[in-house]
Write a protein that holds these residues in place. Structure first.
Motif, PDB file in Angstrom:
ATOM      1  N   ALA A 199       0.874  -1.100  -0.020  1.00 18.69           N
ATOM      2  CA  ALA A 199      -0.052  -0.107   0.076  1.00 18.69           C
ATOM      3  C   ALA A 199       0.976   1.344   0.025  1.00 18.69           C
ATOM      4  CB  ALA A 199      -0.960   0.020   1.305  1.00 18.69           C
ATOM      5  N   ARG A 200       0.219   2.189  -0.400  1.00 15.46           N
ATOM      6  CA  ARG A 200       1.047   3.726  -0.147  1.00 15.46           C
ATOM      7  C   ARG A 200       1.005   3.838   1.375  1.00 15.46           C
ATOM      8  NH1 ARG A 200       1.495   7.397  -4.111  1.00 15.46           N
ATOM      9  NH2 ARG A 200       0.966   6.654  -6.418  1.00 15.46           N
ATOM     10  N   PRO A 201       2.502   4.559   1.814  1.00 12.36           N
ATOM     11  CA  PRO A 201       2.425   4.463   3.295  1.00 12.36           C
ATOM     12  C   PRO A 201       1.509   5.339   3.887  1.00 12.36           C
ATOM     13  CG  PRO A 201       4.070   5.639   1.551  1.00 12.36           C
ATOM     14  CD  PRO A 201       3.529   4.936   0.836  1.00 12.36           C
ATOM     15  N   THR A 202       0.966   6.340   3.206  1.00  8.04           N
ATOM     16  CA  THR A 202      -0.001   7.320   3.880  1.00  8.04           C
ATOM     17  C   THR A 202      -1.431   7.039   3.677  1.00  8.04           C
ATOM     18  OG1 THR A 202      -0.125   8.651   1.894  1.00  8.04           O
ATOM     19  CG2 THR A 202       1.536   9.434   3.385  1.00  8.04           C
ATOM     20  N   SER A 203      -1.894   5.604   3.306  1.00 10.75           N
ATOM     21  CA  SER A 203      -2.953   5.153   2.993  1.00 10.75           C
ATOM     22  C   SER A 203      -3.705   4.746   4.398  1.00 10.75           C
ATOM     23  CB  SER A 203      -3.316   3.985   2.096  1.00 10.75           C
ATOM     24  OG  SER A 203      -2.421   2.937   2.389  1.00 10.75           O
ATOM     25  N   LEU A 204      -5.179   4.465   4.244  1.00  8.75           N
ATOM     26  CA  LEU A 204      -5.643   3.888   5.561  1.00  8.75           C
ATOM     27  C   LEU A 204      -5.084   2.651   5.688  1.00  8.75           C
ATOM     28  CD1 LEU A 204      -7.599   4.336   7.821  1.00  8.75           C
ATOM     29  CD2 LEU A 204      -9.563   3.289   6.142  1.00  8.75           C
ATOM     30  N   TRP A 205      -4.854   1.817   4.963  1.00  8.81           N
ATOM     31  CA  TRP A 205      -4.650   0.451   5.048  1.00  8.81           C
ATOM     32  C   TRP A 205      -3.205   0.280   5.824  1.00  8.81           C
ATOM     33  CZ3 TRP A 205      -7.002  -4.226   3.153  1.00  8.81           C
ATOM     34  CH2 TRP A 205      -6.023  -5.235   3.281  1.00  8.81           C
ATOM     35  N   ALA A 206      -2.444   1.231   5.159  1.00  6.02           N
ATOM     36  CA  ALA A 206      -0.943   1.150   5.865  1.00  6.02           C
ATOM     37  C   ALA A 206      -0.873   1.498   7.265  1.00  6.02           C
ATOM     38  CB  ALA A 206       0.056   2.147   5.126  1.00  6.02           C
ATOM     39  N   ARG A 207      -1.646   2.654   7.546  1.00  8.39           N
ATOM     40  CA  ARG A 207      -1.900   3.077   9.006  1.00  8.39           C
ATOM     41  C   ARG A 207      -2.351   2.157  10.030  1.00  8.39           C
ATOM     42  NH1 ARG A 207      -3.997   7.909   6.552  1.00  8.39           N
ATOM     43  NH2 ARG A 207      -6.011   7.563   7.148  1.00  8.39           N
ATOM     44  N   LEU A 208      -3.399   1.254   9.315  1.00  7.28           N
ATOM     45  CA  LEU A 208      -3.916   0.247  10.234  1.00  7.28           C
ATOM     46  C   LEU A 208      -3.244  -1.071  10.232  1.00  7.28           C
ATOM     47  CD1 LEU A 208      -7.800   0.810   9.341  1.00  7.28           C
ATOM     48  CD2 LEU A 208      -6.623   1.852  11.360  1.00  7.28           C
ATOM     49  N   ARG A 209      -2.774  -1.530   9.361  1.00  3.20           N
ATOM     50  CA  ARG A 209      -2.107  -2.927   9.071  1.00  3.20           C
ATOM     51  C   ARG A 209      -0.717  -2.978   9.078  1.00  3.20           C
ATOM     52  NH1 ARG A 209      -5.812  -6.741   7.846  1.00  3.20           N
ATOM     53  NH2 ARG A 209      -4.168  -8.034   6.801  1.00  3.20           N
ATOM     54  N   TYR A 210       0.217  -1.890   8.998  1.00  7.58           N
ATOM     55  CA  TYR A 210       1.579  -2.060   8.728  1.00  7.58           C
ATOM     56  C   TYR A 210       2.268  -1.493  10.051  1.00  7.58           C
ATOM     57  CZ  TYR A 210       1.110  -2.441   3.511  1.00  7.58           C
ATOM     58  OH  TYR A 210       0.850  -3.007   2.399  1.00  7.58           O
ATOM     59  N   ASP A 211       3.436  -2.293  10.259  1.00  5.97           N
ATOM     60  CA  ASP A 211       4.213  -1.950  11.404  1.00  5.97           C
ATOM     61  C   ASP A 211       5.158  -0.873  10.704  1.00  5.97           C
ATOM     62  OD1 ASP A 211       5.862  -3.387   9.963  1.00  5.97           O
ATOM     63  OD2 ASP A 211       5.920  -5.214  11.356  1.00  5.97           O
ATOM     64  N   GLU A 212       6.414  -0.408  11.398  1.00  3.89           N
ATOM     65  CA  GLU A 212       6.990   0.539  10.947  1.00  3.89           C
ATOM     66  C   GLU A 212       7.864   0.065   9.865  1.00  3.89           C
ATOM     67  OE1 GLU A 212       8.751   3.843  10.143  1.00  3.89           O
ATOM     68  OE2 GLU A 212       7.336   3.734  11.446  1.00  3.89           O
ATOM     69  N   HIS A 213       8.640  -1.171   9.979  1.00  5.85           N
ATOM     70  CA  HIS A 213       9.093  -1.738   8.946  1.00  5.85           C
ATOM     71  C   HIS A 213       8.644  -1.805   7.604  1.00  5.85           C
ATOM     72  CE1 HIS A 213      11.957  -4.660   6.848  1.00  5.85           C
ATOM     73  NE2 HIS A 213      10.777  -5.538   6.710  1.00  5.85           N
ATOM     74  N   ARG A 214       7.035  -2.360   7.772  1.00  2.40           N
ATOM     75  CA  ARG A 214       6.253  -2.575   6.665  1.00  2.40           C
ATOM     76  C   ARG A 214       6.198  -1.206   5.999  1.00  2.40           C
ATOM     77  NH1 ARG A 214       5.350  -6.960   3.438  1.00  2.40           N
ATOM     78  NH2 ARG A 214       3.484  -7.220   2.633  1.00  2.40           N
TER      79      ARG A 214
END
Length: 254
Positions: A199-214
């Motif tokens: 996902a794009r790093p600023t997307s809702l998906w990234a904010r909810l599901r990604y850790d800092e490494h991701r």
């Protein structure tokens, strides 16, 4: 030429896509003519100028909204493939071009027409034209090539396919890839591939599901994408809409 004749007969003449084709032509021609005129006004060339009513600048998105509303209401009540249907298609196509040419201004609620932010309008218009082209050539989210009088199980399979594709489209949108999501509605593999990518790093998906490494991986991938495709996108926007005004200069009125 044989393919074109088949497409014209099958999709346009017998497929009832005459109004859609007219809307596409009206959209592209109106958008290009509008951009040419605004660039001439910006350069001070020719007889064109801004229109002011009682001291208020009339942006061309205003008549565009009127045309879209009028054309849409006409299309609702017009007989299929009648003269009114074609007039409505022309009004919607031209009006949509006028509105999307100032999409960035509507989105930002300020005059950013000649700024970097204003080039968002070029992307919106390009995406709209691409979707119209896909629809005109016969691509549809619910189409099954060569299928007529389908048996029940094929219809069920189609429903499952549409549900899966819409799910993939939703995932792509949540990942912040909005143009890809729109194209994916018409071309399913585009949505499926984009749905499994970062996902794009600023997307809702990234904010909810990604850790800092991701998120770091997503940012590096976005940087690579921008380095590769960013200059091409900017050249395309500059070619169609003109170079944006530098930030150290006051914005020019369109």
């Amino acid at each position: 030429m044989h393919w074109f004749n088949w497409w014209w007969s099958h999709e346009v003449v017998h497929g009832g896509k005459g109004p859609l084709l007219l809307a596409l032509i009206a959209f592209v021609v109106t958008f290009l003519v509008t951009r040419i005129i605004t660039r001439l006004i910006r350069a001070g060339i020719g007889p064109f100028g801004n229109i002011n009513i009682d001291g208020v600048h009339l942006h061309h998105s205003t008549p565009g909204v009127v045309m879209v509303i009028g054309g849409g209401l006409t299309a609702v009540g017009a007989p299929t493939l009648s003269v009114w249907a074609y007039l409505a298609a022309f009004a919607v196509g031209s009006g949509s071009a006028l509105v999307l040419d100032e999409f960035a201004m509507i989105f930002r609620l300020r005059d950013v027409y000649w700024s970097e932010e204003g080039q968002m309008s070029i992307g919106a218009a390009t995406l709209a034209a691409a979707c119209l082209c896909l629809a005109v050539v016969g691509l549809s989210p619910a189409s099954v090539p060569g299928l007529s009088g389908a048996v029940l199980w094929i219809r069920y399979a189609l429903m499952v396919f549409l549900a899966l594709n819409l799910t993939a489209v939703a995932v792509v949108a949540l990942k912040g890839k909005y143009p890809t999501a729109v194209v994916g509605v018409f071309v399913a593999p585009v949505a499926w591939i984009a749905a499994i990518r970062l996902a794009r790093p600023t997307s809702l998906w990234a904010r909810l599901r990604y850790d800092e490494h991701r998120r770091s991986l997503a940012r590096r991938r976005l940087d690579r994408f921008d380095r590769r495709w960013g200059p091409i996108q900017r050249r395309w926007a500059d070619l169609i809409g003109g170079r944006p005004t530098r930030l150290d200069h006051p914005p020019e009125e369109n």
